[in-house]
Write a protein that holds these residues in place. Sequence first.
Motif, short mmCIF file in Angstrom:
data_model
loop_
_atom_site.label_atom_id
_atom_site.label_comp_id
_atom_site.label_asym_id
_atom_site.label_seq_id
_atom_site.Cartn_x
_atom_site.Cartn_y
_atom_site.Cartn_z
N LEU A 284 -13.61 -2.12 16.62
CA LEU A 284 -13.80 -0.76 16.09
C LEU A 284 -14.01 0.22 17.23
O LEU A 284 -13.43 1.32 17.23
CB LEU A 284 -15.01 -0.75 15.14
CG LEU A 284 -15.42 0.64 14.64
CD1 LEU A 284 -14.32 1.27 13.81
CD2 LEU A 284 -16.72 0.55 13.84
N GLN A 285 -14.81 -0.16 18.23
CA GLN A 285 -15.06 0.73 19.36
C GLN A 285 -13.75 1.06 20.09
O GLN A 285 -13.50 2.21 20.43
CB GLN A 285 -16.06 0.09 20.33
CG GLN A 285 -17.48 0.02 19.79
CD GLN A 285 -18.12 1.41 19.63
OE1 GLN A 285 -17.96 2.27 20.47
NE2 GLN A 285 -18.82 1.63 18.53
N LEU A 288 -11.67 3.45 17.97
CA LEU A 288 -12.21 4.83 17.95
C LEU A 288 -11.90 5.51 19.28
O LEU A 288 -11.52 6.69 19.32
CB LEU A 288 -13.72 4.82 17.69
CG LEU A 288 -14.14 4.45 16.27
CD1 LEU A 288 -15.65 4.30 16.18
CD2 LEU A 288 -13.64 5.49 15.25
N GLU A 323 -12.80 -0.49 8.36
CA GLU A 323 -13.98 -0.07 9.15
C GLU A 323 -13.68 1.21 9.92
O GLU A 323 -14.50 2.12 10.01
CB GLU A 323 -14.29 -1.12 10.23
CG GLU A 323 -15.00 -2.36 9.80
CD GLU A 323 -15.17 -3.27 11.04
OE1 GLU A 323 -15.78 -2.86 12.04
OE2 GLU A 323 -14.63 -4.39 11.00
N TRP A 324 -12.48 1.25 10.49
CA TRP A 324 -12.07 2.40 11.32
C TRP A 324 -12.04 3.67 10.49
O TRP A 324 -12.58 4.70 10.87
CB TRP A 324 -10.69 2.08 11.91
CG TRP A 324 -10.11 3.09 12.84
CD1 TRP A 324 -10.61 3.45 14.07
CD2 TRP A 324 -8.90 3.83 12.66
NE1 TRP A 324 -9.76 4.36 14.65
CE2 TRP A 324 -8.72 4.61 13.81
CE3 TRP A 324 -7.94 3.89 11.64
CZ2 TRP A 324 -7.62 5.46 13.97
CZ3 TRP A 324 -6.86 4.73 11.80
CH2 TRP A 324 -6.70 5.51 12.94
N ALA A 327 -15.47 4.78 9.54
CA ALA A 327 -16.17 5.39 10.69
C ALA A 327 -15.66 6.81 10.92
O ALA A 327 -16.45 7.75 11.09
CB ALA A 327 -15.95 4.53 11.94
N ARG A 330 -17.00 9.13 8.37
CA ARG A 330 -18.42 9.46 8.57
C ARG A 330 -18.59 10.45 9.71
O ARG A 330 -19.34 11.42 9.61
CB ARG A 330 -19.21 8.19 8.88
CG ARG A 330 -20.18 7.91 7.75
CD ARG A 330 -20.97 6.67 7.95
NE ARG A 330 -21.97 6.76 9.00
CZ ARG A 330 -22.53 5.70 9.56
NH1 ARG A 330 -22.17 4.50 9.17
NH2 ARG A 330 -23.44 5.83 10.48
N ILE A 331 -17.85 10.20 10.80
CA ILE A 331 -17.99 11.08 11.98
C ILE A 331 -17.58 12.52 11.62
O ILE A 331 -18.24 13.48 12.01
CB ILE A 331 -17.11 10.55 13.14
CG1 ILE A 331 -17.62 9.19 13.61
CG2 ILE A 331 -17.07 11.56 14.29
CD1 ILE A 331 -16.67 8.42 14.50
N ASP A 462 -21.23 12.29 16.16
CA ASP A 462 -20.71 10.92 16.08
C ASP A 462 -21.80 9.96 16.55
O ASP A 462 -22.14 9.94 17.74
CB ASP A 462 -19.45 10.83 16.97
CG ASP A 462 -18.90 9.42 17.07
OD1 ASP A 462 -19.53 8.49 16.54
OD2 ASP A 462 -17.83 9.25 17.70
N ILE A 464 -21.47 6.69 16.04
CA ILE A 464 -20.87 5.35 16.00
C ILE A 464 -20.20 4.98 17.32
O ILE A 464 -20.42 3.91 17.87
CB ILE A 464 -19.84 5.28 14.84
CG1 ILE A 464 -20.51 5.67 13.51
CG2 ILE A 464 -19.23 3.88 14.76
CD1 ILE A 464 -19.56 5.80 12.35
N TYR A 465 -19.37 5.88 17.84
CA TYR A 465 -18.61 5.54 19.05
C TYR A 465 -19.45 5.76 20.30
O TYR A 465 -20.04 6.83 20.49
CB TYR A 465 -17.33 6.40 19.11
CG TYR A 465 -16.52 6.13 20.36
CD1 TYR A 465 -16.00 4.87 20.63
CD2 TYR A 465 -16.29 7.14 21.30
CE1 TYR A 465 -15.27 4.62 21.77
CE2 TYR A 465 -15.55 6.91 22.45
CZ TYR A 465 -15.05 5.64 22.68
OH TYR A 465 -14.32 5.40 23.82
#
Length: 467
Positions: A284-285, A288, A323-324, A327, A330-331, A462, A464-465
């Motif tokens: 995921l990281q 992103l 998931e991506w 994310a 959400r961001i 953000d 998450i990232y």
Amino acid sequence: MAALLAAACTAKAPAPYGPCPTPAQVEWQQMETNFFVHFGPNTFSGKEWGDGTEPEDMFNPTEMDCRQWAQVARDAGFKGIILTAKHHDGFCLWPNPVSKHTVRESAWKGGEGDVLRDLSEACAEYGLKLGVYISPWDRFDPHYGTPEYNQVFEQTLQSALGSYGPVFEQWFDGACGEGPNGKRQEYDWPLYYKTVFDLQPDAIVFSDIGPGCRWVGNERGVAGRTSWSTYETSSFVPGVDSPTREAKNEGIRGGSLWVPSESDVSIRPGWFWRESENDKVKSLQELLGIYYTSVGRNSLLLLNVPPDSRGRIHEADSARLVEWKAALDRIFAVNLAEGGNITADSRRGKAFAESALLDEDYHRYWAVPDDVLTPSFTLTLPKERTFNRIVLQEYIPLGQRVAAFEVEVLGADGQWQQVASESTIGYKRILLIPTVTTSAVRVHITEADACPVLNRIALYMDSIYQP
Ligand code: FUL
């Protein structure tokens, strides 16, 4: 005074500057993320480049389902799908009448199958656009390396582009190797382009030099921090020679053509699916990060998600895409600039007021008089807000203009503090800054080739990232 005010209210829109995108190129850029599908005999052999000797029966997906591809793509926010209808091994995923190396000769569906037809129907059903990758390099066709091959390829393009409805992008990869007789082909590009545009006048043609969009110069999904959509292709020929990697990656300021970059990258180490890479799907990281270095840098992301030998997107890939998408949603859920107020130090007239930077109407923009190249604006927030992403957009239908800019935020001590100093903006620039809490943001355009025309600023947090 009254006359002056009236003049200001009726100010004309800025004239387009330099090369500008066609309406089809603007629409293409607004797609932002597209889905790339590498599929064919290599899916079954585990190779990256088949050599054309693969028996047709090798192609035999057991649970073929283009609707599943389309659903995965649509649910992850992609707007179009580009299929390798013919890769370098020459195998055609549709019953190309001028080839003997196609789905028609395979065991799949007793030779009655047609992946291009199934995918075009699935795309229509799921509201996606369809694009095709048709490799000029062909390691099967016996004519390859002779002038006749150009006619064969023209007919190949005709059959793929003329039978399945609208095609938004034609992908010409740069590879030009040897064919079955050991010879290389001299491609007739003018004929190929003419054939594409006769059948699909609005298609964006991808190659190292465009004309619709260009390769970004790497397969990692990384556009330059400086990223011009303007470009220069002079006498370059795709597959033979092309501008430097740096020029592909950053574009060319002042270039005479509009050829934006497209960032193609695979979700797996290879372009084609193989069992051994089911546990090597990008994290995921990583995905992103790729979003920020492509979409966030004035490029379009073309993410390859290759179906497996069943003919389905593997669970490992589809789960990662879910998931991506979650994310990203959400961001970018809450624009923290909302409710703010903008004042600019220059304005072209009421119709081009800086308030346009905060609305969602793509075609409303802030513009300044022609002779103002370095304007600034300040966004005052209703209260202190915490964020680490700043989105800026130029209104590209009028060209790309900004060459340098700086962003500051107001510190608790009342002092302005610089958080970014960058070059280009383009269609969309997403700045990754350290998390700040502030009540005001100031943007200074410090260099531009013509009066800047911006249509958006937005702020996001953000969590998450981690860059
Ligand atoms: C290249 C090809 O050689 C690779 O196999 C892959 O299709 C990539 C996207 O383009 O030119």
